[in-house]
Design a protein around this motif. Structure first.
Motif, mmCIF file in Angstrom:
data_model
loop_
_atom_site.group_PDB
_atom_site.id
_atom_site.type_symbol
_atom_site.label_atom_id
_atom_site.label_comp_id
_atom_site.label_asym_id
_atom_site.label_seq_id
_atom_site.Cartn_x
_atom_site.Cartn_y
_atom_site.Cartn_z
ATOM 1 N N PRO A 228 64.684 -0.680 -37.597
ATOM 2 C CA PRO A 228 63.919 -1.879 -37.979
ATOM 3 C C PRO A 228 62.409 -1.733 -37.862
ATOM 4 O O PRO A 228 61.672 -2.508 -38.488
ATOM 5 N N ASN A 229 61.925 -0.766 -37.072
ATOM 6 C CA ASN A 229 60.486 -0.647 -36.851
ATOM 7 C C ASN A 229 59.711 -0.499 -38.154
ATOM 8 O O ASN A 229 58.743 -1.209 -38.422
ATOM 9 N N PHE A 230 60.150 0.464 -38.968
ATOM 10 C CA PHE A 230 59.471 0.705 -40.236
ATOM 11 C C PHE A 230 59.662 -0.464 -41.188
ATOM 12 O O PHE A 230 58.774 -0.797 -41.982
ATOM 13 N N MET A 231 60.845 -1.103 -41.146
ATOM 14 C CA MET A 231 61.104 -2.240 -42.030
ATOM 15 C C MET A 231 60.169 -3.398 -41.716
ATOM 16 O O MET A 231 59.618 -4.035 -42.617
ATOM 17 N N PRO B 199 67.105 -0.908 -48.004
ATOM 18 C CA PRO B 199 67.100 -0.428 -46.616
ATOM 19 C C PRO B 199 68.459 0.089 -46.141
ATOM 20 O O PRO B 199 68.535 1.118 -45.484
ATOM 21 N N ILE B 200 69.541 -0.622 -46.472
ATOM 22 C CA ILE B 200 70.841 -0.182 -45.983
ATOM 23 C C ILE B 200 71.305 1.070 -46.710
ATOM 24 O O ILE B 200 71.986 1.922 -46.132
ATOM 25 N N LEU B 201 70.924 1.246 -47.982
ATOM 26 C CA LEU B 201 71.258 2.472 -48.702
ATOM 27 C C LEU B 201 70.522 3.659 -48.095
ATOM 28 O O LEU B 201 71.077 4.756 -47.966
ATOM 29 N N GLU B 202 69.276 3.436 -47.698
ATOM 30 C CA GLU B 202 68.516 4.520 -47.066
ATOM 31 C C GLU B 202 69.153 4.915 -45.737
ATOM 32 O O GLU B 202 69.315 6.106 -45.441
ATOM 33 N N VAL B 203 69.529 3.917 -44.942
ATOM 34 C CA VAL B 203 70.183 4.199 -43.668
ATOM 35 C C VAL B 203 71.489 4.963 -43.891
ATOM 36 O O VAL B 203 71.797 5.919 -43.172
ATOM 37 N N ALA B 204 72.267 4.551 -44.893
ATOM 38 C CA ALA B 204 73.552 5.208 -45.156
ATOM 39 C C ALA B 204 73.359 6.676 -45.506
ATOM 40 O O ALA B 204 74.106 7.543 -45.035
#
Length: 491
Positions: A449-452, A342-347
């Motif tokens: 966070p919604n999708f997560m 998730p954090i890699l996708e956000v980055a």
């Protein structure tokens, strides 16, 4: 479901390249004027008055890609979202350098990366890592009262550890507590409303838009003072509605929980990885440091000065991230379902967002002289900011695009001066902040966070509503309450 060889991806690339070509060609007549105005105080300067609205196309492109690709071509997005993000970033940067020169492009790139993107990602990574090390274990039973208390607790925690951190910490225990219940969708939906969005409105740690405001000069506790009343009002209404709905559904179908039936022995509730709670406090201290300590020095790279307090704060946050990894057991993280995905996708996604938003901000800063002057006129009455218009304009875009850059756009539309916005225009800044945070809950794509949360719930067997099915919940419950919030606080 589309295969990895779907023709949609090359068609998308071809169409986008055509748009970029038109965008670049349209600027030829203005290049000379802009080149004459890029030096101010020894540093390059981007004047939005000379920019066509076509320069906003890459920004709109990356946001629409985030919104539509996961729905229309999920496999393409899953395998290529990094490439799509890089394409839109280059679709802005390469034509920009060609039209306005490498000096200005380099300056804008470094300014954005060093002063905005890196602090943003470093904070998110620290919160994500530390929250992922806290695990709530033990026996939990999802009664209406317990669920409501859990949602209220998550709403409070969201401003302390971020909507992402609070969501990742609490969604799994909540799902485990309600696994015996037939009706669970409403609990996850209200969790997204409250914990993943509305609850993150009181500090810059809570939600990315407010952290961007903090980076722009908004005091750390300014949102706490000015958003507490609307946040408490909206949260209380949502919790009351949830309790009534959950009580009704529980009465109709209480389910049979092994603990209630005496099949399993009750296990005491406990917190694993509690050292991370101390590290959360350390994160707050590191962020506060950058806001209250100003030694007046820093490191300058190509006219871009990174203040010493920013450097120290980022190093502290990286150190806290490392400590969390070292002090938390691998088993606890594994039981929490922790991964770096998730954090890699956000980055990757936000790298493109932060770059492509550069021309939009420049044009909006030009006010009515810029190509997006119609937006300025729409949220202002004869030059006077209209808080209601700012609340809903920010909120609507935050619902369907991304609330962090949307906040930034309207922050700059309102003048972009943090001191003025916090004092004379406090109601306007409150409206912008509330719109960005609250209305990120209107769709799955409004806040990270919604999708997560949706994905985790589906992994646990909850049949979550579709994109438009979720909007039926938000437009049926949340939007009317937002209208009531408007009447009470912004008129």
């Amino acid at each position: 479901m589309p295969s990895r060889r779907t023709p949609l991806f090359p068609a998308f690339i071809g169409a986008a390249l055509a748009v970029v070509a038109v965008m670049l060609a349209s600027q030829g007549a203005l290049a000379a004027e802009v080149a004459a105005d890029i030096a101010r105080g020894g540093a390059p300067h981007l004047d939005g008055r000379f920019m066509s609205a076509l320069w906003v196309v890459p920004f709109v492109g990356i946001l629409l890609s985030i919104a539509l690709f996961p729905l229309a071509a999920p496999m393409v997005w899953h395998h290529h979202f990094g490439k799509i993000s890089a394409f839109w970033a280059l679709a802005f940067l390469v034509p920009f350098a060609a039209a306005y020169g490498a000096d200005l492009a380099t300056y804008e790139l470094l300014h954005t990366v060093l002063l905005e993107y890196i602090p943003f990602i470093v904070l998110l990574t620290a919160l994500f890592t530390v929250a992922g090390g806290v695990r709530l274990a033990g026996s939990l039973v999802g009664t209406p009262l317990a669920n409501t208390v859990g949602l209220a607790l998550g709403t409070v925690l969201a401003s302390l550890m971020g909507t992402t951190g609070a969501s990742m910490l609490l969604i799994r225990p909540l799902l485990r507590a309600n696994e015996h219940r037939r009706h669970k969708v409403h609990t996850v939906v209200f969790f997204i409303f409250l914990v993943s969005n509305v609850g993150g409105s009181l500090t810059p740690l809570g939600d990315p838009p407010l952290f961007l405001g903090f980076l722009k000069g908004v005091d750390f506790f300014w949102p706490t003072v000015h958003l507490l009343a609307p946040m408490a009002f909206l949260s209380a209404l949502l919790l009351v509605i949830y309790f009534g709905l959950d009580l009704f559904l529980h009465t109709r179908d209480p389910g049979k929980h092994p603990l209630i039936e005496g099949v399993h022995e009750r296990e005491p509730i406990r917190i694993e990885g509690s050292v991370n709670l101390l590290l959360l406090l350390a994160i707050v201290g590191a962020v506060l440091l950058s806001g209250v300590w100003h030694p007046g020095t820093g490191v300058t790279l190509y006219h871009v000065t990174v203040p010493l307090e920013t450097i120290v704060s980022n190093l502290l946050l990286l150190g806290i991230t490392g400590l969390s990894l070292a002090l938390t057991s691998a088993r606890s993280r594994r039981m929490n379902g922790f991964s770096w995905g998730p954090i890699l996708e956000v980055a990757k996604l936000f790298a493109a967002i932060f770059l492509t938003i550069i021309p939009a901000i420049a044009i909006l800063k030009a006010g009515t002289d810029g190509a997006l002057g119609a937006i300025i006129a729409a949220v202002n009455d004869n030059g006077t900011p209209n808080p209601v218009a700012y609340f809903w304009a920010t909120g609507i875009l935050s619902s369907f695009l991304d609330n962090a850059p949307t906040y930034l756009i309207f922050f700059n539309t309102a003048g972009g001066d943090a001191h003025t916005l916090m004092s004379d225009m406090a109601l306007t800044l409150t409206a912008i902040s509330a719109g960005a945070v609250f209305m990120g809950a209107n769709t799955y794509i409004g806040n990270a966070p919604n999708f997560m949360v949706k994905a985790i719930a589906e992994e646990r067997g909850v049949a979550m509503p579709s994109f438009f099915g979720y909007m039926a919940w938000s437009f049926g419950i949340l939007v009317p309450l937002l209208g009531l919030t408007t009447l009470v606080f912004f008129i």
